[in-house]
Every structure is written in C-alpha cells, then in structure tokens.
Motif scaffolding. Structure first.
Motif, PDB file in Angstrom:
ATOM      1  N   MET B 126       0.835  -1.199   0.000  1.00  0.00           N
ATOM      2  CA  MET B 126       0.000   0.000   0.000  1.00  0.00           C
ATOM      3  C   MET B 126       0.876   1.257   0.000  1.00  0.00           C
ATOM      4  O   MET B 126       0.569   2.248  -0.657  1.00  0.00           O
ATOM      5  CB  MET B 126      -0.919  -0.030   1.224  1.00  0.00           C
ATOM      6  CG  MET B 126      -2.001   1.039   1.253  1.00  0.00           C
ATOM      7  SD  MET B 126      -2.984   1.163  -0.265  1.00  0.00           S
ATOM      8  CE  MET B 126      -4.011  -0.307  -0.118  1.00  0.00           C
ATOM      9  N   LYS B 127       1.987   1.179   0.723  1.00  0.00           N
ATOM     10  CA  LYS B 127       2.895   2.327   0.810  1.00  0.00           C
ATOM     11  C   LYS B 127       3.518   2.622  -0.565  1.00  0.00           C
ATOM     12  O   LYS B 127       3.665   3.779  -0.962  1.00  0.00           O
ATOM     13  CB  LYS B 127       4.004   2.019   1.837  1.00  0.00           C
ATOM     14  CG  LYS B 127       4.543   3.248   2.535  1.00  0.00           C
ATOM     15  CD  LYS B 127       5.561   2.861   3.596  1.00  0.00           C
ATOM     16  CE  LYS B 127       6.476   4.035   3.907  1.00  0.00           C
ATOM     17  NZ  LYS B 127       7.586   3.650   4.776  1.00  0.00           N
ATOM     18  N   GLU B 130       0.892   4.202  -2.728  1.00  0.00           N
ATOM     19  CA  GLU B 130       0.705   5.608  -2.360  1.00  0.00           C
ATOM     20  C   GLU B 130       1.776   6.494  -2.993  1.00  0.00           C
ATOM     21  O   GLU B 130       1.497   7.607  -3.421  1.00  0.00           O
ATOM     22  CB  GLU B 130       0.690   5.773  -0.836  1.00  0.00           C
ATOM     23  CG  GLU B 130      -0.706   5.509  -0.264  1.00  0.00           C
ATOM     24  CD  GLU B 130      -0.714   5.372   1.249  1.00  0.00           C
ATOM     25  OE1 GLU B 130       0.285   5.760   1.892  1.00  0.00           O
ATOM     26  OE2 GLU B 130      -1.722   4.869   1.790  1.00  0.00           O
ATOM     27  N   LYS B 131       3.014   5.970  -3.051  1.00  0.00           N
ATOM     28  CA  LYS B 131       4.101   6.726  -3.699  1.00  0.00           C
ATOM     29  C   LYS B 131       3.788   6.952  -5.178  1.00  0.00           C
ATOM     30  O   LYS B 131       4.034   8.028  -5.723  1.00  0.00           O
ATOM     31  CB  LYS B 131       5.424   5.950  -3.577  1.00  0.00           C
ATOM     32  CG  LYS B 131       6.172   6.222  -2.287  1.00  0.00           C
ATOM     33  CD  LYS B 131       7.522   5.492  -2.302  1.00  0.00           C
ATOM     34  CE  LYS B 131       8.066   5.362  -0.882  1.00  0.00           C
ATOM     35  NZ  LYS B 131       9.139   4.381  -0.779  1.00  0.00           N
ATOM     36  N   LEU B 133       0.776   6.884  -6.590  1.00  0.00           N
ATOM     37  CA  LEU B 133      -0.361   7.798  -6.713  1.00  0.00           C
ATOM     38  C   LEU B 133       0.089   9.252  -6.535  1.00  0.00           C
ATOM     39  O   LEU B 133      -0.284  10.130  -7.325  1.00  0.00           O
ATOM     40  CB  LEU B 133      -1.455   7.442  -5.685  1.00  0.00           C
ATOM     41  CG  LEU B 133      -2.576   6.520  -6.201  1.00  0.00           C
ATOM     42  CD1 LEU B 133      -2.035   5.180  -6.699  1.00  0.00           C
ATOM     43  CD2 LEU B 133      -3.651   6.305  -5.146  1.00  0.00           C
ATOM     44  N   ALA B 134       0.893   9.484  -5.500  1.00  0.00           N
ATOM     45  CA  ALA B 134       1.332  10.862  -5.244  1.00  0.00           C
ATOM     46  C   ALA B 134       2.134  11.400  -6.426  1.00  0.00           C
ATOM     47  O   ALA B 134       1.964  12.544  -6.849  1.00  0.00           O
ATOM     48  CB  ALA B 134       2.167  10.920  -3.963  1.00  0.00           C
ATOM     49  N   ASN B 241     -10.512  13.048   2.494  1.00  0.00           N
ATOM     50  CA  ASN B 241     -10.442  11.613   2.215  1.00  0.00           C
ATOM     51  C   ASN B 241     -11.874  11.119   2.131  1.00  0.00           C
ATOM     52  O   ASN B 241     -12.486  10.760   3.130  1.00  0.00           O
ATOM     53  CB  ASN B 241      -9.668  10.905   3.326  1.00  0.00           C
ATOM     54  CG  ASN B 241      -9.483   9.427   3.020  1.00  0.00           C
ATOM     55  OD1 ASN B 241      -9.868   8.948   1.949  1.00  0.00           O
ATOM     56  ND2 ASN B 241      -8.905   8.702   3.953  1.00  0.00           N
TER      57      ASN B 241
END
Lengths: 350, 350
Positions: B126-127, B130-131, B133-134, B241
């Motif tokens: 997930m981390k 997230e990278k 996506l950002a 969110n």
C-alpha cells in the motif's frame, strides 16, 4: 425508446430557455433588470459581456454549462463596515456560550465581550477574536449551528440603519445576479466568510442555494449522538481559508471550472479575478469601490479614499484593475440606489 | 416592474417542469426508463420512492431543491475489479513520469512498475502504491492533469472486456440517474476516487457536471507560471479523504444539504447511507451486491460471497442494511443488462 423521451425532455427544456430568453428580451424594452445602475461604463460592461457571451454565433459565445459567475460577499453583496457581520454574530453569541460554559465568564477575551464595553471590545486583538470565532463557530452540531444562525439573522439589526443585515444587501448587485441567471449563468458566492454561516441565508437572500456557496470552511466530524443517531460536529480545524489565493483554490475544489465572470471589492479578491481573467475568451471582472460616505461608507485606500483594515482596496489593486481591464464600480456614480431594502420602503409608501 | 418579469420567468420554468413531468408520465405507459431493471423489490423501491417524493400532496413530497441523490462511483456506477480504474491510470502514467524524471528509473516502486512484470506489480505494498499515486496525481498544473486524464480515459481499455472504462458503466445505474433527474433530482457522485480525476469524464459519462462530483481531494496551490500567468498546481496534501466517515463530511462541505437518496456498494458507503437515512421523511438507501461472477464479478464477503479488499461488502454492512431497510440490489437477479456498452452492441447488430 427512452431516447425519444430524452429528446422530448431536452426539447421541452430548450423551449423554456427560449421562452425565458424571449420574455427577458421582450421585456427589456419596458423593464430594465439593471434599473439601480446608472448608465455608464460599468453598466455597459455588464450588458456587453452578457450579450456577447449569450449570442449564438458570437465568437465569445459560451455554452450554458460554462456560464459561471462568482461573487465575493462582504463589501460586494452586502455591507462589511464597520465590522464583518459574522464577527457581530460571534460576539452576540458569547452570552449564550457563557451560559452553557460558566467557567468562561472570567476568562479573557470572553470577559471583555460580556462587559459590553464597546471601546474595550473594539480593541480586542486578532488572536482574541480568533478565540471568540473558534468558540462560537465550532464545537456544535451542524444542525444546531444552522438553527442558531437562522434565528440571529432573522432578528439582529445593525447599529446605523437599524435594519436586518440581509436588508443591507446591495440592490444593484442583486439585480446583476438575477440578470446573469436569467441569461443562463450559474451564480456562486465565493467568500472569505464562513461557508456554513452564509449557506443559512444565501438562498432566501441572494437566490443562491447552499451548494453554490464557497467559503472559509472548517472540517466537520461524523459521529453518533447519545441515541446512536448519525451527526456532524463542527471542528476547529481549518480546511479552506477562502480568501486571497484561497479563493481560486476554493473555486477549483468546489466548482472545478474557471469562472467567466468574477466580482469583488478588495485585495482579498485579487487572485480570484486574476484566475478568472486568465481563461480563454471573453471574461468579465469587476470591483466595487466604496466611495460613498453619505449613502454607505468610503474606504480604500485606493484613489485617495480613507484607509481601512476591513475590505482594503489598495492602490496596487486599483492600478492592476486599470491595467488589465477590470471594471471599477463607483458606488457613488454607478448606483442610483444602494440597498435592497430601499425598494421595499418606496413601494410601501406608494 | 421586474417583479412582473420574474413572475413570468417563474411561470415559464414551472410550465417546463409540468411539461417534463407530463411527458415523463405519459411516456411511462410505453417507455420504461428503468428497462434494464427486472421487476422486483429493488425496482419497486425506486419507483415508489420517486412517486411518493414527487407527488404534490403526498406526506413524503420533497420540494425540488431538496431532491438530492448521491452515488458512489467504483463498484456502484462502474467496474472496480480487479483493481480501481484510477490506480491503473497511475500505473500507466509511470513510463511518462520516468521520461520526465529519469532519476526515478532505478528507484522503487517505479522500477518494478517499469519492468511490466504483473506478478511483481500486484505485490506492491500500500505504501508503494501511495508513492505512485502521489507521483502521478500531484505536482502538475490542474490544466495539464485534465488533458492527461482525458487522453487516457478516451483510449485505455480494460483487460477482460477490452472496452474503454467508461463503457463499463452499469446501464441500470445510468438509467436510475436519468430517471431521478427527469423527476427533478440533482444527482451527485460521492466517491473515494480522486475528485479531479472523475470530474474529467463525469459529464460525458454520467451526465454529471464537475461541480456535482465530490471526491477525495488534494489541495491545489495558486501561483504564476514563467510568463506570469495565474495557475493552479496539484499538491500532495490531502484535503478530503472521501471514504467512510469522509463521505458525509464531504457531502456537508461540498453540497451542504443532506441527501434524500444514497447509493453505494461497499463498507466505504456505510456512513453516507446512515447520514442520508437519519434525515426526516422518506429516504432511499440502496447497495449494489456483486453476486454475478459470470456477467461481472462476485465478491462480498457478505452472503457467503468471496472475500475481497477492493470494494468489500461485509456481513456487518449486509446485516445493517437488512435491519434498517436499505435495499440490496442483486446484480444477478435485479439487472437484466449490466453494461451501458451492451446496448450499443445490440443496436449495431440491428
């Protein structure tokens, strides 16, 4: 087959638009929707803009979906001097707040507000004011807040005209919003004031529904009350500071389209207007200049008017407006009537 | 005098509503707007709700301004399995991103994405996601982002049906939105997906304009480009969110009214539905259950369906729905057609 129905519905909708436009135009010979505006550059700019963006075949023509107009509130739609109406609401709430939380009675700045001493209250620091705003605008349910604001706005009156604040809205700007709407524009309020606060009276006062009010917003927190019913609580957590650069940022968040027309009156509206003007095609940008001390207030400091911290219209803004073709509205020269309530008064006399 | 005009305009508007309603009703004998729905409890709940809230004199009657309906997107309006469409967009953007920032080529997780090895990509944490996506959803101007998403959504296809993602919208839900709109409802998307992402195609795909899309939102920052032109840059700063409790919170922020009807398909929609149902009067709450492995996908784990991390419909949600009168839509039993693109296919064959 449902495509047939959709076509029918679309035709019916198109027919109404035509009826509305025809009515508006046929009526324009007799009725001037902008009757509180004196003839002049400001009024001409409005009429020319609407004409060019709504005339089929015009190079400036805008599809109805793209007709977005944004209005600042304080000083643009209603009086903001000597102090913002929402701040008066917050000060007025302090006695009730202290009744609910008696421990605040001897705590500053609540103690000073309770004293009722105007000179002392006027001297409260920005930090003190922020404490009062946080205590009176957050901590309660959204439902409770709406009820409180509604009750206040329906009864409280200002100290100069002794009228309700919603009667101190500017008639020419109400006419302008109606005129834009009758030409297919969707009107939005984009205010530094509280989004939840303005939404309580925006529909009745301006004909603008809550979902078309963009304002400074705190977060809300979803939870359940003692009976297990879902509720939202207003939190002291700033989500959107809808002033200065926060205005175009808020417009993107809440509307997601660039406005075609934007109206303001102070330095806090500069970025919203720059963002509006930076789009393609014809755009309208207007700034209300408070230069009528007799009928309302006079402040700038632009153009040699007295300086102020409430709704500052700087010389820099004035120069940028002149340079980039933003239209300045002189309250003194462009408006033959200031307040929406004046009309009511005249009619009652007849 | 302009009051006369306003009355005329209001009458004209009222007349159109009547025309539209009359057309809708006269047509309902021949045309079924909800033709992709099988007769049953789900379809009946929709028709009964609309009838009771739009019939003058009914105790459940809702003024048009109060007719607000909110729809989750992923799994409610279009396919969300095996992975959210927006995540595929982000993965697809990585090669372009690395072309612009070559230093990322040997940095994880970008290196793995570039390798094209599906098994390795599927295992990203997930981390890591997230990278990605950002890096692919922020840092660019809002204008540039819109262009990039538009180009992708117009051409990219899914791996199972080989259709564009916007063709994998659910026909029954599109019909439902049209049906509600033709009865005066304002339809909103309230999605955990990116607000800016969904706004690019929402009007064309769902008939929902950008300002009626509430989604997960990052902040944007106002500034000026090299030529001094105002611009907005997408920032890696989460503002809303819009999932779980964030849904009613987002509804309050962006709409400011409680919906009368809400539609979802997973645990992330629970609080939105609870908030909707907690209002006074008649409310409609519906949940799409993916129980059709053949025509689409089957997942829960509610009702003994396979478990999933994408669009989880838990037994707890199922039980709450049953207890509180939320209507469950069985894709298998309630829908005679799944995709909006099926209709096109049939017509082409004729």
């Amino acid at each position: 087959m449902d495509l047939v129905l959709e076509r029918h519905l679309k035709r019916a909708a198109a027919a109404t638009v035509l009826v509305a436009v025809a009515l508006a135009r046929s009526a324009s010979a007799q009725v001037d929707l902008l009757r509180s505006w004196n003839d002049g550059a400001a009024k001409k700019a409005i009429v020319d803009f609407v004409h060019s963006t709504t005339t089929q075949g015009s190079t400036s023509f805008l599809a109805p979906a793209d007709r977005i107009a944004t209005f600042d509130q304080d000083g643009t739609l209603w009086v903001e001097h000597p102090v913002y109406t929402q701040v008066i609401y917050c000060l007025d709430r302090v006695p009730t707040l202290v009744k609910e939380k008696p421990e605040l009675a001897n705590v500053e700045p609540f103690k000073t507000v309770l004293s009722g001493k105007r000179a002392a209250i006027a001297k409260l620091s920005m930090k003190d004011l922020e404490k009062i705003l946080a205590a009176t605008l957050t901590g309660m349910s959204t439902d409770r807040f709406q009820v409180d604001v509604k009750r206040w706005i329906d009864t409280a009156t200002d100290s100069r005209w002794h009228r309700r604040y919603t009667e101190l809205t500017y008639a020419p700007m109400l006419e302008l919003m109606k005129y834009l709407r009758s030409n297919g524009y969707k009107t939005y309020i984009v205010t530094g004031g509280g989004q939840d606060f303005v939404r309580v009276y925006s529909e009745e006062t301006y004909g603008i529904p809550p979902e078309q009010v963009v304002g400074t917003a705190e977060g809300v927190k979803f939870g359940y009350d003692k009976e297990g019913r879902p509720m939202l609580t207003k939190e002291p957590k700033l989500l959107l500071n809808d002033d200065n650069a926060g205005k175009p940022e808020g417009i993107h968040l809440m509307i997601g389209r660039r406005p075609s027309a934007a109206f303001g009156n102070s330095d806090g509206d500069r970025q919203m207007i720059e963002y509006t003007k930076a789009g393609n095609g014809t755009r309208l940008a207007m700034l209300v200049l408070h230069d009528d001390a007799q009928r309302e207030y006079a402040y700038g400091p632009a153009n040699g008017l007295p300086d102020t911290k409430v709704g500052t219209f700087s010389q820099r803004l004035f120069d940028e407006a002149r340079k980039d073709g933003w239209v300045i509205i002189s309250m003194k020269n462009d408006w033959n009537r200031i307040f929406s309530s004046e009309e009511v008064a005249k009619k009652e006399k007849r």
